[in-house]
Structure formats: structure tokens, C-alpha cells
Scaffold this motif. Structure first.
Motif, PDB file in Angstrom:
ATOM      1  N   LYS A   1       7.313   7.945  -1.731  1.00 31.24           N
ATOM      2  CA  LYS A   1       8.753   8.069  -1.566  1.00 31.24           C
ATOM      3  C   LYS A   1       9.092   9.009  -0.414  1.00 31.24           C
ATOM      4  CE  LYS A   1       9.757   7.200  -6.456  1.00 31.24           C
ATOM      5  NZ  LYS A   1      10.340   7.761  -7.713  1.00 31.24           N
ATOM      6  N   ALA A   2       8.224   9.970  -0.158  1.00 28.65           N
ATOM      7  CA  ALA A   2       8.452  10.910   0.935  1.00 28.65           C
ATOM      8  C   ALA A   2       7.807  10.445   2.232  1.00 28.65           C
ATOM      9  CB  ALA A   2       7.936  12.293   0.557  1.00 28.65           C
ATOM     10  N   TRP A   3       6.683   9.760   2.131  1.00 32.31           N
ATOM     11  CA  TRP A   3       5.986   9.231   3.310  1.00 32.31           C
ATOM     12  C   TRP A   3       5.674   7.759   3.058  1.00 32.31           C
ATOM     13  CZ3 TRP A   3       5.164  14.173   1.429  1.00 32.31           C
ATOM     14  CH2 TRP A   3       5.569  15.189   2.293  1.00 32.31           C
ATOM     15  N   PRO A   4       6.714   6.916   3.184  1.00 29.03           N
ATOM     16  CA  PRO A   4       6.618   5.518   2.750  1.00 29.03           C
ATOM     17  C   PRO A   4       5.955   4.610   3.777  1.00 29.03           C
ATOM     18  CG  PRO A   4       8.799   5.946   3.579  1.00 29.03           C
ATOM     19  CD  PRO A   4       8.062   7.256   3.665  1.00 29.03           C
ATOM     20  N   THR A   5       5.813   3.358   3.383  1.00 25.61           N
ATOM     21  CA  THR A   5       5.230   2.347   4.262  1.00 25.61           C
ATOM     22  C   THR A   5       6.275   1.392   4.816  1.00 25.61           C
ATOM     23  OG1 THR A   5       4.777   0.889   2.369  1.00 25.61           O
ATOM     24  CG2 THR A   5       3.026   2.412   3.031  1.00 25.61           C
TER      25      THR A   5
ATOM     26  N   ALA B   1      -6.168   7.798   1.045  1.00 26.31           N
ATOM     27  CA  ALA B   1      -4.842   7.213   0.868  1.00 26.31           C
ATOM     28  C   ALA B   1      -4.221   7.049   2.255  1.00 26.31           C
ATOM     29  CB  ALA B   1      -3.978   8.092  -0.023  1.00 26.31           C
ATOM     30  N   ILE B   2      -4.814   6.175   3.052  1.00 27.72           N
ATOM     31  CA  ILE B   2      -4.486   6.065   4.476  1.00 27.72           C
ATOM     32  C   ILE B   2      -3.033   5.663   4.704  1.00 27.72           C
ATOM     33  CG2 ILE B   2      -5.172   4.971   6.646  1.00 27.72           C
ATOM     34  CD1 ILE B   2      -7.226   6.862   5.406  1.00 27.72           C
ATOM     35  N   GLU B   3      -2.432   4.953   3.736  1.00 26.22           N
ATOM     36  CA  GLU B   3      -1.057   4.488   3.921  1.00 26.22           C
ATOM     37  C   GLU B   3      -0.063   5.628   4.102  1.00 26.22           C
ATOM     38  OE1 GLU B   3      -3.377   1.278   2.016  1.00 26.22           O
ATOM     39  OE2 GLU B   3      -3.126   3.423   1.661  1.00 26.22           O
ATOM     40  N   LEU B   4      -0.419   6.834   3.689  1.00 27.68           N
ATOM     41  CA  LEU B   4       0.481   7.975   3.855  1.00 27.68           C
ATOM     42  C   LEU B   4       0.516   8.495   5.293  1.00 27.68           C
ATOM     43  CD1 LEU B   4      -0.524  10.081   0.703  1.00 27.68           C
ATOM     44  CD2 LEU B   4       1.669   8.914   1.036  1.00 27.68           C
ATOM     45  N   ILE B   5      -0.520   8.180   6.066  1.00 28.64           N
ATOM     46  CA  ILE B   5      -0.711   8.862   7.348  1.00 28.64           C
ATOM     47  C   ILE B   5       0.318   8.493   8.413  1.00 28.64           C
ATOM     48  CG2 ILE B   5      -2.309   9.103   9.292  1.00 28.64           C
ATOM     49  CD1 ILE B   5      -4.587   9.200   7.329  1.00 28.64           C
ATOM     50  N   PRO B   6       0.657   7.198   8.643  1.00 26.53           N
ATOM     51  CA  PRO B   6       1.609   6.925   9.731  1.00 26.53           C
ATOM     52  C   PRO B   6       2.953   7.636   9.575  1.00 26.53           C
ATOM     53  CG  PRO B   6       0.478   4.910   9.080  1.00 26.53           C
ATOM     54  CD  PRO B   6       0.095   5.956   8.077  1.00 26.53           C
ATOM     55  N   ALA B   7       3.518   7.632   8.368  1.00 29.52           N
ATOM     56  CA  ALA B   7       4.805   8.302   8.172  1.00 29.52           C
ATOM     57  C   ALA B   7       4.657   9.818   8.324  1.00 29.52           C
ATOM     58  CB  ALA B   7       5.375   7.956   6.801  1.00 29.52           C
ATOM     59  N   ALA B   8       3.537  10.369   7.841  1.00 36.59           N
ATOM     60  CA  ALA B   8       3.316  11.809   7.998  1.00 36.59           C
ATOM     61  C   ALA B   8       3.126  12.166   9.472  1.00 36.59           C
ATOM     62  CB  ALA B   8       2.098  12.241   7.185  1.00 36.59           C
TER      63      ALA B   8
ATOM     64  N   GLU C   1      -0.502   1.230  14.609  1.00 38.10           N
ATOM     65  CA  GLU C   1      -1.253   0.952  15.837  1.00 38.10           C
ATOM     66  C   GLU C   1      -1.170   2.128  16.804  1.00 38.10           C
ATOM     67  OE1 GLU C   1      -1.181  -2.142  19.653  1.00 38.10           O
ATOM     68  OE2 GLU C   1       0.112  -2.492  17.914  1.00 38.10           O
ATOM     69  N   TRP C   2       0.015   2.691  16.981  1.00 38.97           N
ATOM     70  CA  TRP C   2       0.174   3.810  17.903  1.00 38.97           C
ATOM     71  C   TRP C   2      -0.654   5.024  17.466  1.00 38.97           C
ATOM     72  CZ3 TRP C   2       6.242   3.498  18.168  1.00 38.97           C
ATOM     73  CH2 TRP C   2       6.601   2.423  18.999  1.00 38.97           C
ATOM     74  N   PHE C   3      -0.728   5.247  16.160  1.00 35.33           N
ATOM     75  CA  PHE C   3      -1.464   6.403  15.645  1.00 35.33           C
ATOM     76  C   PHE C   3      -2.922   6.095  15.337  1.00 35.33           C
ATOM     77  CE2 PHE C   3       2.939   7.682  14.164  1.00 35.33           C
ATOM     78  CZ  PHE C   3       3.087   8.682  15.121  1.00 35.33           C
ATOM     79  N   GLY C   4      -3.380   4.900  15.669  1.00 33.78           N
ATOM     80  CA  GLY C   4      -4.779   4.553  15.489  1.00 33.78           C
ATOM     81  C   GLY C   4      -5.222   4.511  14.039  1.00 33.78           C
ATOM     82  N   VAL C   5      -4.325   4.038  13.159  1.00 36.21           N
ATOM     83  CA  VAL C   5      -4.624   3.984  11.725  1.00 36.21           C
ATOM     84  C   VAL C   5      -4.531   2.529  11.262  1.00 36.21           C
ATOM     85  CG1 VAL C   5      -3.962   4.780   9.423  1.00 36.21           C
ATOM     86  CG2 VAL C   5      -3.649   6.279  11.412  1.00 36.21           C
ATOM     87  N   GLU C   6      -5.553   2.081  10.540  1.00 32.46           N
ATOM     88  CA  GLU C   6      -5.531   0.727   9.979  1.00 32.46           C
ATOM     89  C   GLU C   6      -4.979   0.774   8.572  1.00 32.46           C
ATOM     90  OE1 GLU C   6      -9.233  -1.308  10.189  1.00 32.46           O
ATOM     91  OE2 GLU C   6      -9.491  -0.975  12.355  1.00 32.46           O
ATOM     92  N   VAL C   7      -3.804   0.161   8.395  1.00 31.35           N
ATOM     93  CA  VAL C   7      -3.132   0.150   7.096  1.00 31.35           C
ATOM     94  C   VAL C   7      -2.996  -1.289   6.640  1.00 31.35           C
ATOM     95  CG1 VAL C   7      -1.044   0.768   5.827  1.00 31.35           C
ATOM     96  CG2 VAL C   7      -1.879   2.252   7.670  1.00 31.35           C
ATOM     97  N   THR C   8      -3.445  -1.565   5.418  1.00 37.09           N
ATOM     98  CA  THR C   8      -3.445  -2.934   4.912  1.00 37.09           C
ATOM     99  C   THR C   8      -2.022  -3.422   4.650  1.00 37.09           C
ATOM    100  OG1 THR C   8      -5.580  -2.562   3.862  1.00 37.09           O
ATOM    101  CG2 THR C   8      -4.314  -4.463   3.107  1.00 37.09           C
ATOM    102  N   HIS C   9      -1.233  -2.612   3.975  1.00 37.86           N
ATOM    103  CA  HIS C   9       0.149  -3.014   3.623  1.00 37.86           C
ATOM    104  C   HIS C   9       1.108  -2.073   4.326  1.00 37.86           C
ATOM    105  CE1 HIS C   9      -1.534  -5.683   0.604  1.00 37.86           C
ATOM    106  NE2 HIS C   9      -2.207  -4.671   0.105  1.00 37.86           N
ATOM    107  N   TRP C  10       1.809  -2.588   5.312  1.00 38.03           N
ATOM    108  CA  TRP C  10       2.736  -1.758   6.088  1.00 38.03           C
ATOM    109  C   TRP C  10       3.958  -2.563   6.452  1.00 38.03           C
ATOM    110  CZ3 TRP C  10       3.165   3.254   6.872  1.00 38.03           C
ATOM    111  CH2 TRP C  10       4.056   3.704   7.866  1.00 38.03           C
ATOM    112  N   GLY C  11       5.082  -1.895   6.428  1.00 37.96           N
ATOM    113  CA  GLY C  11       6.313  -2.542   6.862  1.00 37.96           C
ATOM    114  C   GLY C  11       7.036  -3.282   5.760  1.00 37.96           C
TER     115      GLY C  11
END
Length: 387
Positions: A173-177, A217-224, A377-387
Motif C-alpha cells: 500500500k505504501a510502495w505499490p506496483t 520481495a522485489i516488487e517493492l523496489i521500483p516504487a521505493a 526497466e529504468w531501475f534495472g529490476v525484473e518484476v513479474t507483476h507490475w502496472g
């Protein structure tokens, strides 16, 4: 994640002690620690009866100790008398740890086999509260996001899948996808490093990035990472000191490089947006102003686009709102500047006609969606479920 006041000592926003967390009658609010000269018995197979060893600093946590508990969890100089079967049901890993200690104990506290965990008493208190009273009892605290981050680390460490998923959902909820969730988050949560953020114990995004790496928990990284883009690079590179326990946190050198690369890509995207969608924007084919006989009237919509451009450029470095680099916020501001219809006596100079405004709204939403979709992509992180 460092130490945190245990729930039995957590202050509410009014300064008084928090209400009791238990809903099942196990404990009341804010009970004192039981300071005892604890008797620790050491036994080994084939040895004489155990001798008593006394430790004057041991404290029994009354709020999480039960007389029918059959195992003692020792953390630091605090211990908790809990139920082995309940622990085993929550975690197979803890079940294995207690199995050997229970069948052939090498240490006892108040006659119970001891399970020694290398975590702080405050963190273990949070973990046990979540197990006995439910996660929702802790999420009522103002520091709920900090609590969730601590529990995420512990639940990953002790293989507690249900608790891991529940706390991860809270941190999402704080760092969403999704951009929709991010927009909602921005309306509800203050910016990092602000006084309001510190008041509700919002975890610093550096700690979230490091935690996400630790528990996968890689999905947290792009928003963070995007949260960190809104701070000065020098501030991020210096790191963060947790005001609660003065622990220093910093990004790894590889994550720091990824952050700065992504920040540059986001900046280029925003510059292109300003040029293509605002600075050189033409009026709509159905613009009502472009058919006016007065030349000044014909330029009202294009003039509005130019004024918006100037407004964004002077604020892009945080001169007004205090944000150093927040393209998503800046693009949303384009829509906000158009929202006020003004009055006959004071026209909103940023507002275009209905046709031009509708086309601009479509362009802004498309740009914001594309920007958000590009973050991994910009942050070099592979996220399975994004957007």
C-alpha cells in the motif's frame, strides 16, 4: 530493521499509552515486565542433575507469558512463556527448532525448555503479538508500516508464509506496483523525510529497498527507488539514520548506481514530455478560441500551455513544493492547474477550452502510465507483476 517499542509500551498520538492489544483476554494494557532472578537450568544427556545458574538481569514479559506455556523463548535478556504447539502450527521452521529443545533440553527457564532467538526482545514481542492477537491488532498503531516491515523480515526468516504475505500486502500500500495505488498512496501518505512522515513512523525507502533484497520481495523496489528519486542524490548517497534506534542504513553500491541511472531516465522522460506535450502543443482542431476574431483570444489555449510549462519548469527542482524530482507529481499538476474554472472577474490563465483540455488530459494520463510502466526497466529490476 532495528528495535522498536513493543506494543505494550507504544504511545498513541495523544501521548497516552496504547490500548490493550489483546482481544482474547490473555493480557491487559501496559503490564510491567517481571524482573526476576531467573533460574536457568542446564542439562546434558548422561550428566548429573542440572545445577542452577542465576542471571539477575532476566525479565519475563508478562503480557506474552502464559502459565500453561510449555516453552520459553529467550531474546536478549527477556523471555516469553508460550505454547510449543501454537508456534509449530505457525512455522515448520520453529517447529523443528523447538522439537530438539523440547525432547532433550539443554536449558530451562521456569521449568520450560528454552528456545533462544537472536532477535531483539521488541521484535520478538511484535512477532508473538501478531501470532496470538492477529496482525490487525498491530496495524492500529501509528507505526503500522514500521511494524509491518519488521514482521516481514521475521516472517521470512522463520518461514511463516501466511504472515509474510499479509505484511507484504500492507507494505504494497505504501510502495505499490500500480499507478492507481501510487496515486492513492500519495494522497494518504506524506513524503519521506517530512515531519508528517516521521510522526507516523513511515519507514525510509532505503530500508525498504534493503529489506526487499533481503526477503526477495522485489516488487517493492521500483516504487521505493522512485521515492528516493525525490531526494537529493547527495542525501541518498549519505544514507539514512533511523531516529528510533540510530541504526545507519545505506544502499549497496550496485543499488546506488541503479537508482541514479533510473533517476536520469525519469528526468529525460519528463523533459521530453514537457517539450512534446506542453511547450510545442497546438490547440485542438475543435478549439473554440482559435476561431475568435480577436488575435489575443485565439492564443488563449496555446498561451495556457506555455504558462503551464513555465510553472512546471520553475517547480521541477522543488522551489515551490519542496520536491526535488517528481515527474509523476508534476504531470498530475498539469491536470490540477486546469481544474479551476476561475471566475468572470479572475480567469484561470492556466485553463484551456473544453476541447483542448480534454485532449490534454488524455495525453497526460498516457504519459503518466508509460512513465510508471517504465520504472522497473529504468531501475534495472525484473518484476513479474507490475502496472
Amino acid at each position: 530493521m532495528g528495535s522498536l517499542q513493543s506494543p505494550e509500551h507504544h504511545p498513541t498520538s495523544s501521548g497516552s499509552l496504547a490500548s490493550p492489544l489483546s482481544s482474547n483476554g490473555h493480557h491487559g494494557g501496559s503490564p510491567p515486565l517481571k524482573d526476576v532472578s531467573s533460574e536457568i537450568r542446564i542439562t546434558r544427556p548422561g550428566t548429573p542433575p542440572p545445577t542452577a545458574i542465576f542471571s539477575s538481569g532476566m525479565q519475563r514479559r508478562l503480557s506474552l507469558s502464559f502459565e500453561d506455556g510449555n516453552v520459553a523463548i529467550l531474546a536478549g535478556k527477556s523471555y516469553f512463556l508460550v505454547h510449543r504447539g501454537f508456534l509449530s502450527r505457525q512455522s515448520e521452521y520453529l517447529a523443528e527448532l523447538t522439537k530438539d529443545n523440547y525432547s532433550c533440553p539443554t536449558m530451562t527457564l521456569e521449568g520450560r525448555p528454552v528456545l533462544h532467538l537472536p532477535d531483539s526482545p521488541e521484535d520478538i514481542s511484535l512477532l508473538l503479538h501478531s501470532m496470538y492477537d492477529g496482525l490487525s491488532s498491530l496495524m492500529a498503531l501509528e507505526s503500522s508500516l514500521r511494524v509491518a516491515s519488521i514482521l516481514l523480515r521475521l516472517s521470512a526468516k522463520y518461514a511463516m508464509e501466511h504472515l509474510f504475505n499479509d505484511t507484504l500486502a500492507i507494505l504494497y500500500k505504501a510502495w505499490p506496483t500500480s499507478l492507481t495505488q501510487w496515486t492513492r498512496r500519495e494522497r494518504q501518505l506524506p513524503r519521506v523525510n517530512s515531519e508528517a512522515a516521521r510522526a507516523i513512523s513511515l519507514p525510509h525507502p532505503i530500508t525498504i529497498v534493503n529489506l526487499a533484497r533481503e526477503v526477495d520481495a522485489i516488487e517493492l523496489i521500483p516504487a521505493a527507488f522512485y521515492d528516493l528519486c525525490r531526494l537529493l542524490p547527495s542525501v541518498v548517497a549519505t544514507g539514512h539514520t533511523d531516529p528510533f534506534d540510530l541504526t545507519s542504513h545505506s544502499l549497496t553500491s550496485s543499488d546506488l548506481v541503479l537508482l541514479f541511472q533510473g533517476r536520469e531516465a525519469a528526468s529525460r522522460f519528463f523533459s521530453t514530455f514537457v517539450v512534446n506535450e506542453l511547450e510545442n502543443r497546438r490547440a485542438s482542431e475543435t478549439c473554440i478560441n482559435r476561431r475568435q476574431p480577436d488575435p489575443a483570444q485565439r492564443r488563449l489555449c496555446t498561451g495556457a500551455f506555455q504558462l503551464i510549462t513555465y510553472e512546471l519548469l520553475q517547480d521541477v527542482n522543488g522551489l515551490i513544493t519542496g520536491r526535488t524530482a517528481d515527474p509523476l507529481f508534476a504531470m498530475q499538476e498539469v491536470l490540477n492547474l486546469q481544474a479551476d474554472s476561475g471566475t468572470p472577474e479572475s480567469r484561470n490563465m492556466f485553463r484551456a477550452c473544453d476541447s483542448c483540455r480534454q485532449e490534454l488530459v488524455v495525453s497526460v494520463h498516457a504519459a503518466r502510465n508509460k512513465f510508471w510502466d517504465s520504472l522497473p526497466e529504468w531501475f534495472g529490476v525484473e518484476v513479474t507483476h507490475w502496472g
